[in-house]
Design a protein around this motif. Structure first.
Motif, short mmCIF file in Angstrom:
data_model
loop_
_atom_site.label_atom_id
_atom_site.label_comp_id
_atom_site.label_asym_id
_atom_site.label_seq_id
_atom_site.Cartn_x
_atom_site.Cartn_y
_atom_site.Cartn_z
N ARG A 45 -69.75 38.91 13.63
CA ARG A 45 -71.06 38.99 14.04
C ARG A 45 -72.19 38.38 13.19
NH1 ARG A 45 -73.59 40.63 18.49
NH2 ARG A 45 -71.69 41.71 18.69
N PRO A 68 -71.84 48.25 22.74
CA PRO A 68 -70.13 48.71 22.51
C PRO A 68 -69.55 47.62 21.51
CG PRO A 68 -70.48 47.48 24.62
CD PRO A 68 -71.99 47.49 24.16
N THR A 69 -68.62 48.35 20.64
CA THR A 69 -67.93 47.42 19.64
C THR A 69 -66.73 47.66 19.80
OG1 THR A 69 -67.80 49.62 18.23
CG2 THR A 69 -69.90 48.09 18.16
N LEU A 70 -65.97 46.51 19.29
CA LEU A 70 -64.43 46.58 19.41
C LEU A 70 -63.99 46.04 18.02
CD1 LEU A 70 -62.15 47.24 21.29
CD2 LEU A 70 -62.05 44.69 21.52
N ARG A 71 -63.50 46.80 17.14
CA ARG A 71 -63.02 46.24 15.89
C ARG A 71 -61.50 46.23 15.64
NH1 ARG A 71 -62.23 49.78 11.59
NH2 ARG A 71 -61.96 49.18 9.75
N LYS A 72 -60.98 45.01 15.37
CA LYS A 72 -59.77 45.08 15.16
C LYS A 72 -59.28 45.90 14.04
CE LYS A 72 -56.13 41.49 15.38
NZ LYS A 72 -55.92 40.16 15.72
N MET A 73 -58.17 46.53 14.08
CA MET A 73 -57.83 47.13 12.82
C MET A 73 -56.96 46.22 11.96
SD MET A 73 -57.27 50.59 14.54
CE MET A 73 -58.09 52.16 13.97
N ASN A 74 -57.57 45.72 11.09
CA ASN A 74 -56.70 44.70 10.39
C ASN A 74 -56.55 45.22 8.95
OD1 ASN A 74 -56.57 42.66 11.92
ND2 ASN A 74 -58.43 41.66 11.11
N THR A 75 -55.63 44.81 8.45
CA THR A 75 -55.52 45.18 6.90
C THR A 75 -55.77 44.24 6.18
OG1 THR A 75 -52.95 44.33 7.00
CG2 THR A 75 -53.37 46.78 7.61
N GLY A 76 -56.26 44.68 5.18
CA GLY A 76 -56.64 43.60 4.06
C GLY A 76 -58.24 43.29 4.07
N LEU A 77 -58.71 43.76 5.30
CA LEU A 77 -60.11 43.78 5.45
C LEU A 77 -60.85 44.83 4.78
CD1 LEU A 77 -61.17 42.80 8.86
CD2 LEU A 77 -61.19 41.32 6.80
N MET A 78 -62.05 44.51 4.45
CA MET A 78 -63.01 45.69 3.76
C MET A 78 -62.66 47.02 4.57
SD MET A 78 -65.36 45.77 1.40
CE MET A 78 -66.69 46.90 0.81
N ASN A 79 -62.49 48.03 4.15
CA ASN A 79 -62.40 49.41 4.88
C ASN A 79 -63.87 49.77 4.95
OD1 ASN A 79 -63.13 51.48 3.03
ND2 ASN A 79 -61.16 51.10 2.16
N LYS A 80 -64.26 50.64 6.13
CA LYS A 80 -65.64 50.96 6.33
C LYS A 80 -65.90 52.15 5.70
CE LYS A 80 -64.47 53.34 10.52
NZ LYS A 80 -64.74 53.37 11.77
N SER A 82 -60.37 49.74 17.16
CA SER A 82 -61.13 51.07 17.29
C SER A 82 -62.43 50.67 18.13
CB SER A 82 -61.55 51.57 15.95
OG SER A 82 -62.31 50.69 15.21
N GLU A 96 -56.23 50.37 1.13
CA GLU A 96 -55.79 49.95 2.57
C GLU A 96 -54.90 50.73 3.28
OE1 GLU A 96 -55.98 46.51 2.68
OE2 GLU A 96 -56.56 45.98 0.54
N ASN A 132 -66.46 52.27 19.68
CA ASN A 132 -67.55 53.12 19.75
C ASN A 132 -67.47 54.08 20.99
OD1 ASN A 132 -68.71 51.45 21.14
ND2 ASN A 132 -70.48 51.41 19.72
#
Lengths: 347, 79, 451
Positions: free
Chosen positions: C331, C9-21, B25, A44, B27
């Protein structure tokens, strides 16, 4: 061995229900015999250890255990190329299976571990602990594994109370009547699914023992501790080292009969007539492992030495009456740090 | 359609929204769009620039842009 | 100047507790070819979606399993489990490799005969055998595995009427410490039912007892359960020998070996947790060899493995129909196949790979099928590269059960292609057509429209 060892450590979640990583690092850092570059491995982005730069030199995110060994190995190969790891000390129950499976592969890459083998690891599984006790002559509360509600119904007549209703992974409820058993069964069923374990209730004093085995049947260090106070989550708030030969003998016998390699924690219930029941065996260092260093038997540092091939003689003495008191501390960092670990997977 | 003034965009493509405390984040395509939005470009203008920069179908770009803008709005990055 | 490759384009919210990539690298490695045939050309030639079966992989699996058992035990016979995949081409590969046929219905029995399997190499299992089918099997000298008392008495009556002495075994169910207990099939071991049935057979002049059969479950992850099963069958064989002076010809331990697919709800992937065939073989053969039979009286060991021999030889290729964003921001990717073709998506977290190169960007997505039904979901949550309409995907390990349990729901079932050992492609089942479906339908006169 006066050189800088590169050691990777997991479980940096030093939070209210803490992982042991930060305590392991603290103990390693304190050993005067070697210097270490510590690589933190985290799941995490908010594991506090990531941001403790005086303890952790560099950190990397690793895939969750459920992603499997292929993913983990790929990530470790990347980290190894950057850091030239010499040793990995995994500290989470859930990740141990994967690290044990990868042990030989890591070894050929030049990365050492000091872990139990799969047979040792699985024999102390909650579902198998009773058989384990029977085989090796340990006292373990009798349990019955239930796969359906029907089986519980059939048992109504023969149950003796109180009885402990336990989930496959977590949760335990003490029930004093059949109604309470049913209620606990359904509650745990909803949360953790089947099977559910009914375990005989053992009354006594709860003792935890941190043990380090050399993999050849010898216990290098044994530190028994009694919790002085626990949080509402059942975690130790404070604890004290004890002097009790029965507990030391039990731990020594455990290591001898399992040939355990690495650290582990025995959860023991000492009955009023002095019988020690093994309630659970955690296959890794406990979160309170720094107390072993404070009491004069630095288990994490000894593990490092053994992993690096140095002979380590069993400790003979520790300080009784050493107390740990867990406290919280608000670490301050900046959004940029969080973004780096969260976005790039490195900090 | 404007990027909120206090949105911080780092070189590595991270966004920080100080009003909500959220981090994001993105791309390289997303980073370019945000850069262009900061220059007060309109969506059609941005679509043209994307088509100049990338080997892409204009219709697809417009569709993606639309969706990206709605996402930015949802996350209160756009006014 | 050459333009850069476009990526949405992508926008990913940096949550905690979600699967890290930093986890799903292996799933994102593109699989562009299957046995040297490009996915793109396969789909172009045969249409999308498309099942593809690798002959090389089937033979490799079969030879491997056979070697593992035969190096541990002197007499081993595999019988191909028809229900797992009864395409003629697949069955013939197994028969060429020396497998008998294991069938569980009259339909499958006829298929085995049609495939040229000699009657005495067909094992007839299952609770549903008609008088006609029993007679046919008896006349062909097939191995009839009796499932219940009704069948036992029917067979005795038929044999007497027709003056035959069919070769039979009984199916035995037992507690091997695993759950669920499959006690709905066969005769129970613990309560003495199995012994009573054996006694009944051995006292009848109309039946010849040749074997003992059990099949303890499916997708079994415990070699120890097979050891228990083998021990119980040996115990029965021993009792038969002691009391009746007859040694059974064979012990049939059924199937149930798992493939490395990941079961839903499993915490770790199947590739890490599923025991190898070696472990099952050790568990089974150690027990039989150590039971105390003289070398010349050791029974033939029959195995009815299906899934473990075919699953990883099957692929399902398909195409992305659309991508969209769900109301909660997730998605969603819609594919041109769903649970209608990929029935096993109900119980596996199938591995799905992209079939073309993508950038390193990934996102979490739901994979939906094209059916107008909410349950039509291939993966609830998977990390994939940024898929676009028209992109192609490969689903792995689909060789078992899909091509027998698939549904013809609102659309037609796709083609199946076999890639032979020289990497040539052969269509082994044509895609269904409207005529094929229509050919069985009949419209009553009063419902006909003048067109």
């Amino acid at each position: 061995m006066k050189k800088k060892l590169v050691i990777a450590v997991t479980a940096l979640n030093a939070i209210d229900s803490p992982g042991p990583g930060v305590a392991v690092i603290r103990a390693i850092r304190e050993c005067p015999d070697f210097e270490a570059r510590i690589i933190g491995l985290s799941y995490e982005a908010l594991e506090p250890g990531l941001y403790m730069h005086e303890l952790v030199d560099k950190s990397y995110q690793i895939p969750y255990p459920s992603a499997g060994t292929d993913s983990l190995l790929a990530r470790l190969e990347y980290i190894h190329a950057e850091e030239q790891l010499e040793l990995i000390i995994p500290n989470f129950d859930a990740e141990l299976f994967n690290f044990i499976k990868l042990r030989d592969k890591l070894h050929t890459m030049g990365i050492r571990t000091f872990l139990p083998d799969l047979v040792q690891f699985e024999s102390r599984d909650k579902l198998k602990l009773f058989d384990f006790g029977k085989k090796h002559g340990f006292l373990v509360p009798r349990d019955r594994v239930l796969h359906e509600f029907r089986e519980l119904k059939k048992m109504e007549e023969e149950l003796e109370y109180p009885v402990v209703v336990k989930g496959k992974f977590y949760d335990a409820v003490i029930a004093n009547s059949y109604d309470q058993v049913e209620k606990a069964f359904l509650k745990i069923l909803a949360k953790w699914g089947l099977p559910i374990i009914l375990q005989d209730f053992v009354k006594g004093t709860e003792i935890n023992i941190a043990v380090l085995g050399d993999g050849k049947g010898k216990a290098i260090s044994i530190i028994p501790m009694r919790k002085l106070y626990i949080t509402d989550k059942g975690k130790a708030w404070a604890g004290i080292t004890l002097d009790d030969d029965r507990l030391v003998a039990l731990a020594r016998q455990f290591i001898a009969s399992t040939q355990w390699r690495g650290g582990c924690e025995l959860e023991v219930m000492l009955t009023d007539d002095g019988k020690p029941f093994i309630m659970e065996v955690n296959p890794r260092f406990p979160a309170w492992i720094y107390l072993t260093a404070a009491a004069g038997q630095n288990q994490p540092a000894s593990l490092v030495k053994m992993a690096m091939g140095e002979p380590v003689a069993p400790f003979t003495h520790y300080e009784v009456g050493k107390i740990f008191i867990r406290y919280s501390w608000d670490l301050i960092t900046d959004i940029a740090e969080f973004q780096k670990i969260s976005g790039n997977g490195e900090l | 359609m404007r990027i909120r003034k206090n949105i911080a965009v780092s070189e590595e493509g991270f966004l920080f929204n100080p009003t909500t405390g959220d981090s994001f984040s993105t791309n390289s395509t997303g980073a370019l769009i945000i850069r262009l939005l900061k220059q007060d470009k309109t969506l059609p203008e941005i679509a043209s620039e994307l088509c100049d920069e990338y080997d892409a179908d204009r219709l697809l770009v417009e569709r993606d842009l639309e969706e990206f803008a709605s996402l930015l709005k949802e996350y209160s990055v756009l006014d | 100047m050459e333009k850069k490759r476009y990526e949405r384009p992508t926008l990913r919210k940096m949550n905690t507790g979600l699967m890290n990539k930093f986890g799903s690298k292996s799933e994102n490695t593109p699989v562009t070819h299957i046995e040297n045939n490009s996915v793109k050309s396969l789909l172009k030639e045969y249409g999308s979606p498309l099942f593809v079966i690798s002959e090389r992989q089937i033979r490799r699996n079969m030879r491997n399993a056979s070697r593992i058992f035969k190096t541990r035990y002197p007499k081993v016979q595999f019988a191909w489990s028809y229900k797992t995949n009864y395409l003629d081409a697949v069955c013939q590969i197994f028969h060429q490799e020396g497998s008998w046929a294991e069938v569980v219905s009259g339909f499958e029995y006829d298929k085995a005969l049609k495939n040229g399997v000699p009657g005495n190499q067909i094992i007839f299992n299952g609770p549903d055998k008609t008088d006609e089918q029993l007679l046919l099997a008896a006349r062909n000298n097939s191995l009839i595995h009796i499932d219940h008392y009704d069948e036992l008495y029917t067979l005795i009556r038929l044999s007497e009427e027709h003056r035959m002495r069919p070769r039979v075994a009984i199916r035995i169910n037992m507690d091997t410490g695993i759950y669920p207990k499959w006690d709905r099939f066969g005769f129970n071991f613990e309560n003495g039912q199995a012994w009573n049935a054996l006694t009944r057979i051995l006292n009848s002049q109309w039946l010849e007892l040749v074997g003992l059969h059990c099949h303890i479950g499916t997708f079994m992850l415990s070699p120890a359960a097979y050891a228990t099963a083998a021990r119980n069958l040996c115990e029965l064989a021993w009792s038969v020998k002691e009391r009746f002076g007859k040694m059974v010809d064979y012990i049939d331990l059924g199937g149930g070996f798992p493939s490395t697919n990941t079961l839903k709800g499993a915490y770790l992937p199947g590739t890490d947790t599923v025991p190898s065939i070696d472990q099952f073989a050790d568990a089974i053969t150690d027990v039989i060899l150590g039971y105390g039979f003289r070398p010349e009286e050791l029974p033939l060991l029959i195995l009815e493995s299906g899934r473990a021999l075919i699953d990883d030889a099957g692929y399902l290729l398909g195409t992305v129909l659309a991508t969209k964003r769900l109301s909660d921001g997730r998605r969603a990717t819609i594919l041109d196949f769903g649970i209608n073709s990929l029935f096993t998506a109900f119980w596996y977290e199938h591995k799905v790979s992209p079939a073309q190169l993508h950038s390193r960007q990934t996102e979490e997505t739901v994979l939906y099928g094209p059916l107008c039904m909410n349950i039509d979901m291939v993966r609830e949550n998977i990390v994939m590269p940024l898929l676009e309409k028209g992109n192609q995907v490969v689903v792995h390990q689909v060789g078992a059960y899909n091509m027998t349990q698939w549904m013809q729901f609102i659309t037609l079932r796709p083609a199946i292609v076999l890639i032979d050992e020289e990497n040539n492609t052969h269509i082994i089942r044509r895609p269904e057509t409207m005529e094929y479906i229509d050919s069985l339908e009949q419209l009553p006169q009063h419902l006909k429209q003048d067109v």
